[in-house]
Design a protein around this motif. Structure first.
Motif, short mmCIF file in Angstrom:
data_model
loop_
_atom_site.label_atom_id
_atom_site.label_comp_id
_atom_site.label_asym_id
_atom_site.label_seq_id
_atom_site.Cartn_x
_atom_site.Cartn_y
_atom_site.Cartn_z
N GLY A 220 -1.05 7.05 -4.97
CA GLY A 220 -1.43 5.69 -4.42
C GLY A 220 -0.58 4.54 -4.78
N ALA A 221 0.24 4.57 -5.73
CA ALA A 221 0.93 3.19 -6.08
C ALA A 221 2.13 3.19 -4.90
CB ALA A 221 1.72 3.55 -7.28
N GLN A 222 2.72 4.41 -4.47
CA GLN A 222 3.56 4.57 -3.26
C GLN A 222 2.78 3.75 -1.89
OE1 GLN A 222 4.57 8.52 -4.21
NE2 GLN A 222 6.54 7.90 -3.48
N ILE A 223 1.54 4.41 -1.89
CA ILE A 223 0.87 3.70 -0.68
C ILE A 223 0.80 2.14 -0.66
CG2 ILE A 223 -1.26 3.83 0.81
CD1 ILE A 223 -1.76 6.62 -0.07
N ALA A 224 0.42 1.97 -1.92
CA ALA A 224 0.56 0.41 -2.08
C ALA A 224 1.84 -0.43 -1.84
CB ALA A 224 0.17 -0.04 -3.78
N LEU A 344 -4.34 3.76 -5.71
CA LEU A 344 -3.87 2.73 -4.94
C LEU A 344 -4.86 1.29 -5.09
CD1 LEU A 344 -2.96 1.16 -2.15
CD2 LEU A 344 -4.72 2.18 -1.09
N ALA A 345 -6.07 1.39 -5.54
CA ALA A 345 -6.81 0.24 -5.98
C ALA A 345 -6.10 -0.11 -7.50
CB ALA A 345 -8.32 0.55 -6.28
N ALA A 346 -5.83 0.89 -8.23
CA ALA A 346 -5.09 0.51 -9.62
C ALA A 346 -3.86 -0.37 -9.33
CB ALA A 346 -4.87 1.76 -10.49
N ALA A 347 -3.07 0.27 -8.46
CA ALA A 347 -1.86 -0.29 -8.20
C ALA A 347 -1.76 -1.78 -7.53
CB ALA A 347 -0.91 0.49 -7.20
N ARG A 348 -3.03 -1.70 -6.69
CA ARG A 348 -3.20 -3.29 -6.37
C ARG A 348 -3.59 -4.30 -7.21
NH1 ARG A 348 -5.22 -1.40 -0.43
NH2 ARG A 348 -3.15 -1.51 0.62
N THR A 349 -4.51 -3.75 -8.28
CA THR A 349 -5.06 -4.55 -9.16
C THR A 349 -3.88 -5.08 -10.17
OG1 THR A 349 -7.03 -3.40 -9.35
CG2 THR A 349 -6.54 -4.71 -11.11
N ALA A 350 -2.96 -4.22 -10.15
CA ALA A 350 -1.89 -4.53 -11.38
C ALA A 350 -0.75 -5.47 -10.57
CB ALA A 350 -0.96 -3.07 -11.56
#
Ligand SMILES: Cc1cc2nc3c(=O)[nH]c(=O)nc-3n(C[C@H](O)[C@H](O)[C@H](O)COP(=O)(O)O)c2cc1C
Length: 357
Positions: A220-224, A344-350
Motif C-alpha cells: 500500500g505504501a507504494q500505491i501512496a 495505503l491509509a497508514a502510509a498516508r497518515t505517516a
C-alpha cells in the motif's frame, strides 16, 4: 482518485489483466467485489472464449470490471531469424517430447472479432496493450458506454493515447511483470525502459487524462507513492498472481517467493517481445539470442510451455513477474485488497504527519 474512476471503483486498485489463464473470472470478481477494478485478459483467447468469461464474470459479480485486448502487431519479424530460433529450440522440443508450434498461426489475436463482441455486449472498461487503437474504435466504445484505458511506457506514448481520445493512460514502468506494452517493438531501445516513479511524473505533466501506475507495486505504501506522484490509481499484476483465486500454475505462484528464482529479466525468449519473467533455465539459455519476432515466437514456444506445465517443470515455464515478486502474499484476492488499503491509509497518515521513520 479521479472522479471518472471513483464512479467505477472506490479503491485505487486495479487488478492487471493477465493473459495465459491467470486473471480468471473468480479473481476479477473477488477484486471488484472488494472495491478494486477486476480485469479479464482476452489476449490469446478466441472471441467466443472471451465472451464466455465475461458471461461467467457477470454471474459472479454485479460490480464494474474491465476486459483487456492486444492490438494487432505489424509484420516486422525476419522469417530467417525465426527459422534459426526454431532450430535452436529443436532440443527443447525433443526434451519435452512435443513439436514446436507454427510461427504463422496468426498475428491479430482476433482483434476485430473481439471488438465486435464488446460492442454488442458492452462492458464497463476495455483496456489495450501493445499500441493505440484507432480513434473510431475508441469512439465506438464510448457510444456503447465503455471507458477506454491504454498502456504507455513513455511520455510520448501517453500523449498518443490522449490524442486518440482514450479516457485513462496506464503508465507502465520497466519494473512491470509480463510484456512491456510499448506501442512499437523497437529492438534498438531495448534496455531503455523507464522506472515507474520517473514515468508517472513525466506522464502526469504530459497529459490531462487520469494516469494509472503499473510496475513493481506490491504494498500500500507504494500505491501512496505513485498517487503522490500524480497517479489516480495503481495497477497490480504480480501481487495478484499469488492470490488464491488466480489461475496461475502452482509452480509460478511458488516461484515468486522461492530462493531458486531471486531475479527477473526482460526477455524475448518466450514470445519474441520484451516481457519480464522470473529467471529460469529456458530464459537463461535462449534469452541471449531470441529474435524480435512477436507473435511468431509466442506461437513457436507455446507447445513447449504447455508441455513444461504438464511435466511440472518450472524451468521451462514463462513465469511473468515484476521486480517486486519477493513481496508476494498468498491471500484471497479480496483480503489482499483490504490489506493494501490498510497499508495505503497508514502510509498516508505517516506522510501527513511529516513522515520520517
Ligand atoms: C502474469 C502476467 C500476465 C500479464 N498479462 C497482461 C495482459 O494480458 N495484458 C496487459 O495489458 N498486461 C499484462 N500484464 C502486465 C500488467 O498489465 C502490468 O503492467 C504489470 O503486471 C504490472 O507490474 P507488476 O506485475 O509488477 O505488478 C501481465 C503481467 C503479468 C505479471
Amino acid at each position: 482518485m479521479s472522479s471518472v474512476l471513483t464512479d467505477l471503483f472506490p479503491h485505487p486498485i486495479v487488478q492487471a489483466p493477465m493473459a495465459g489463464g491467470v486473471s480468471v473470472p473468480q479473481l476479477a470478481a473477488a477484486v471488484s467485489d472488494a472495491g478494486g477494478l477486476g480485469f479479464l485478459a482476452a489476449g490469446y483467447k478466441t472471441a467466443d472464449g472471451m465472451y464466455q468469461e465475461i458471461k461467467q464474470l457477470r454471474g459472479l459479480t454485479s460490480r464494474p470490471f474491465g476486459v483487456n485486448l492486444f492490438l494487432p502487431q505489424p509484420e516486422t519479424a525476419d522469417p530467417a531469424a525465426v527459422d534459426v530460433y526454431a532450430h535452436q529450440l529443436a532440443g527443447e522440443a525433443s526434451w519435452y517430447e512435443t513439436e514446436l508450434g507454427d510461427p504463422d498461426s496468426g498475428r491479430d489475436d482476433g482483434y476485430d472479432a473481439k471488438l465486435a463482441v464488446l460492442l454488442d455486449n458492452p462492458v464497463p472498461v476495455v483496456s489495450f496493450h501493445f499500441g493505440v487503437p484507432a480513434r473510431e474504435v475508441i469512439d465506438s466504445l464510448h457510444r456503447v458506454g465503455t471507458l477506454t484505458f491504454v498502456t504507455a511506457t513513455t511520455a510520448e506514448e501517453a500523449r498518443a493515447v490522449e490524442r486518440a481520445g482514450a479516457d485513462v493512460v496506464i503508465a507502465q514502468g520497466v519494473e512491470a511483470g509480463g510484456h512491456q506494452g510499448t506501442h512499437r517493438d523497437l529492438p534498438e531501445t531495448d534496455g531503455g525502459g523507464i522506472g515507474l516513479l520517473s514515468l508517472v511524473a513525466q506522464v502526469r505533466e504530459s497529459v490531462g487524462i487520469p494516469v494509472v501506475a503499473a510496475g513493481g507495486i506490491m504494498r500500500g505504501a507504494q500505491i501512496a507513492a505513485v498517487c503522490a506522484a500524480g497517479a489516480s490509481a495503481a495497477q497490480l499484476g504480480t501481487a495478484f498472481v499469488a492470490a488464491h483465486e488466480s489461475g496461475a500454475h502452482a509452480l509460478h505462484k511458488q516461484a515468486l517467493t522461492s530462493p531458486l528464482h531471486p531475479r527477473t529479466e526482460l526477455t524475448r525468449a518466450f514470445t519474441g517481445r520484451p516481457a519480464r519473467a522470473l529467471v529460469n533455465r529456458f530464459l537463461r539459455e535462449h534469452g541471449p539470442y531470441a529474435p524480435a519476432a512477436y507473435p511468431e515466437v509466442h506461437h513457436l514456444t507455446a507447445p513447449l510451455r504447455k508441455a513444461a506445465a504438464k511435466a511440472g517443470d518450472a524451468q521451462g515455464l514463462a513465469m511473468w513477474a515484476g521486480q517486486g515478486h519477493r513481496l508476494a502474499r498468498e491471500l484471497p484476492a479480496g483480503q489482499l485488497v483490504e490489506v493494501l488499503m490498510a497499508e495505503l491509509a497508514a502510509a498516508r497518515t505517516a506522510l501527513s504527519a511529516g513522515g520520517a521513520r
